[in-house]
Design a protein around this motif. Sequence first.
Motif, PDB file in Angstrom:
ATOM      1  N   UNK A 178      -1.712   2.616  -7.974  1.00 23.26           N
ATOM      2  CA  UNK A 178      -1.863   3.729  -8.914  1.00 23.26           C
ATOM      3  C   UNK A 178      -1.186   4.999  -8.397  1.00 23.26           C
ATOM      4  N   UNK A 179      -0.430   4.887  -7.295  1.00 21.94           N
ATOM      5  CA  UNK A 179       0.177   6.053  -6.653  1.00 21.94           C
ATOM      6  C   UNK A 179       1.647   6.262  -7.009  1.00 21.94           C
ATOM      7  N   UNK A 180       2.342   5.194  -7.363  1.00 23.98           N
ATOM      8  CA  UNK A 180       3.790   5.234  -7.535  1.00 23.98           C
ATOM      9  C   UNK A 180       4.155   4.832  -8.958  1.00 23.98           C
ATOM     10  N   UNK A 181       5.030   5.631  -9.601  1.00 26.38           N
ATOM     11  CA  UNK A 181       5.586   5.250 -10.894  1.00 26.38           C
ATOM     12  C   UNK A 181       6.969   4.661 -10.690  1.00 26.38           C
ATOM     13  N   UNK A 201      11.753   1.884   2.133  1.00 31.99           N
ATOM     14  CA  UNK A 201      11.540   0.819   1.151  1.00 31.99           C
ATOM     15  C   UNK A 201      11.550  -0.512   1.898  1.00 31.99           C
ATOM     16  N   UNK A 202      10.526  -1.298   1.668  1.00 34.33           N
ATOM     17  CA  UNK A 202      10.368  -2.609   2.309  1.00 34.33           C
ATOM     18  C   UNK A 202      10.069  -3.644   1.233  1.00 34.33           C
ATOM     19  N   UNK A 203      10.794  -4.754   1.256  1.00 31.75           N
ATOM     20  CA  UNK A 203      10.501  -5.906   0.403  1.00 31.75           C
ATOM     21  C   UNK A 203      10.404  -7.124   1.302  1.00 31.75           C
ATOM     22  N   UNK A 204       9.311  -7.876   1.188  1.00 30.26           N
ATOM     23  CA  UNK A 204       9.158  -9.059   2.033  1.00 30.26           C
ATOM     24  C   UNK A 204       8.354 -10.129   1.324  1.00 30.26           C
ATOM     25  N   UNK A 205       8.580 -11.363   1.759  1.00 35.22           N
ATOM     26  CA  UNK A 205       7.862 -12.504   1.190  1.00 35.22           C
ATOM     27  C   UNK A 205       6.541 -12.690   1.922  1.00 35.22           C
ATOM     28  N   UNK A 211       4.504 -14.672  -2.787  1.00 40.69           N
ATOM     29  CA  UNK A 211       5.055 -13.611  -3.614  1.00 40.69           C
ATOM     30  C   UNK A 211       5.890 -12.648  -2.774  1.00 40.69           C
ATOM     31  N   UNK A 212       6.820 -11.962  -3.438  1.00 41.15           N
ATOM     32  CA  UNK A 212       7.668 -10.964  -2.791  1.00 41.15           C
ATOM     33  C   UNK A 212       7.084  -9.584  -3.051  1.00 41.15           C
ATOM     34  N   UNK A 213       6.635  -8.901  -2.002  1.00 40.18           N
ATOM     35  CA  UNK A 213       5.955  -7.619  -2.136  1.00 40.18           C
ATOM     36  C   UNK A 213       6.922  -6.451  -1.953  1.00 40.18           C
ATOM     37  N   UNK A 214       6.634  -5.362  -2.663  1.00 40.98           N
ATOM     38  CA  UNK A 214       7.379  -4.120  -2.560  1.00 40.98           C
ATOM     39  C   UNK A 214       6.495  -3.045  -1.958  1.00 40.98           C
ATOM     40  N   UNK A 215       6.992  -2.389  -0.902  1.00 44.63           N
ATOM     41  CA  UNK A 215       6.308  -1.254  -0.301  1.00 44.63           C
ATOM     42  C   UNK A 215       7.263  -0.054  -0.329  1.00 44.63           C
ATOM     43  N   UNK A 220       1.860  -0.124  -0.846  1.00 40.47           N
ATOM     44  CA  UNK A 220       2.141  -1.428  -1.428  1.00 40.47           C
ATOM     45  C   UNK A 220       2.108  -1.266  -2.953  1.00 40.47           C
ATOM     46  N   UNK A 221       3.274  -1.339  -3.578  1.00 39.03           N
ATOM     47  CA  UNK A 221       3.395  -0.997  -4.993  1.00 39.03           C
ATOM     48  C   UNK A 221       3.066  -2.172  -5.895  1.00 39.03           C
ATOM     49  N   UNK A 222       3.437  -3.385  -5.486  1.00 42.15           N
ATOM     50  CA  UNK A 222       3.205  -4.565  -6.305  1.00 42.15           C
ATOM     51  C   UNK A 222       4.089  -5.694  -5.832  1.00 42.15           C
ATOM     52  N   UNK A 223       4.242  -6.734  -6.668  1.00 40.02           N
ATOM     53  CA  UNK A 223       4.960  -7.917  -6.212  1.00 40.02           C
ATOM     54  C   UNK A 223       5.665  -8.632  -7.353  1.00 40.02           C
ATOM     55  N   UNK A 224       6.738  -9.346  -6.950  1.00 44.22           N
ATOM     56  CA  UNK A 224       7.398 -10.291  -7.836  1.00 44.22           C
ATOM     57  C   UNK A 224       6.789 -11.674  -7.554  1.00 44.22           C
ATOM     58  N   UNK A 225       6.119 -12.297  -8.512  1.00 48.89           N
ATOM     59  CA  UNK A 225       5.565 -13.635  -8.258  1.00 48.89           C
ATOM     60  C   UNK A 225       6.674 -14.635  -7.969  1.00 48.89           C
TER      61      UNK A 225
END
Length: 327
Positions: A178-181, A201-205, A211-215, A220-225
């Motif tokens: 809920x912190x990042x748009x 910016x960090x993306x990791x599995x 899942x591939x997470x985005x930070x 931690x903003x969310x993930x690509x399933x």
Amino acid sequence: MRPSYNPKGMHHDSNITPHLITQTWHQNGKCPEHTIPIRRTKEEHVLRASSVRRFGRKMPRSIPLLNPTNDTNTPNILRGHQYATASARYDKCYGTKGTFNMWKPAISRANDFSLTQLWITAGSYNGNNLNTIEAGWQVYPDLYSDSNARLFIYWTRDAYQTTGCYNLLCSGFIQTSNQITIGGSISPTSNYGGTQYDIDILVWKDRGSGNWWLQVGGYNVGYWPSYIFSNLTDSASTIMWGGEIFSPDVGQTSTHMGSGHFPNEGFGKASYIKNIQVVDSFNRLNPPSDVGLITEQNNCYNVESGNSSDWGTYIYYGGPGNNPNCP
């Protein structure tokens, strides 16, 4: 709704104090727990697209060619794209991290864009099975109705043909913060010869869920399933970092990449990505190996790489576009 494990071994600066990056909407408060901020899409945004089906999507072949002389398709430059990037190839790779210098590049036309991003890829163009995960910042008036620098993400599993989109404009990425748009303005941005601002910016599995997470900036903003992909279900084979511009007038456009200055001008003047690392099979972050550089007209936009104790692996990149030596 959380990653099982964070990667270990992050490189941190020892001498440079980071500056806080905020999003403009934070001035008006934050979203409650168990909700997420979503940028409003207006009718005018959709009407500017070539079609409703293409709204929020990149054009096919929106990625640097790793071997342009061996590619049988039309070169990127004839399709309006120019790149100044670094890349590394692996048998298996599970993510990447970098610290991205923030700028507000000048845009010549509303349908031009300028961006800085990371690419995590697997598959190929020739079979239309290229999978990508992309994240960074961009200035894109045609998409956002302004020239602000904005956080963005992208994904595709079929070489940008029919799947994937920017931000949350289609299903795929699942946001949890809920912190990042995503698609929101980022401020402040760097000044030429003055204060520099950057963001991690960090993306990791996530090896637990797959899942591939985005930070972003520690959030931690969310993930690509993993199920939205084919070749990225297991791992990535190529990682890239750098800048891209698009313009119908490529070669003639004065749309800036990064700061709008060439990499040889150095810190405070040229745009950089530092602390570049990749995630290995043991969920550890390490410096990339065998980094190659990709640029198509280095008198328009260029890239240089290096290593140091403070910055780890880094690149300077960018340029002004049209100038007496370009094209």
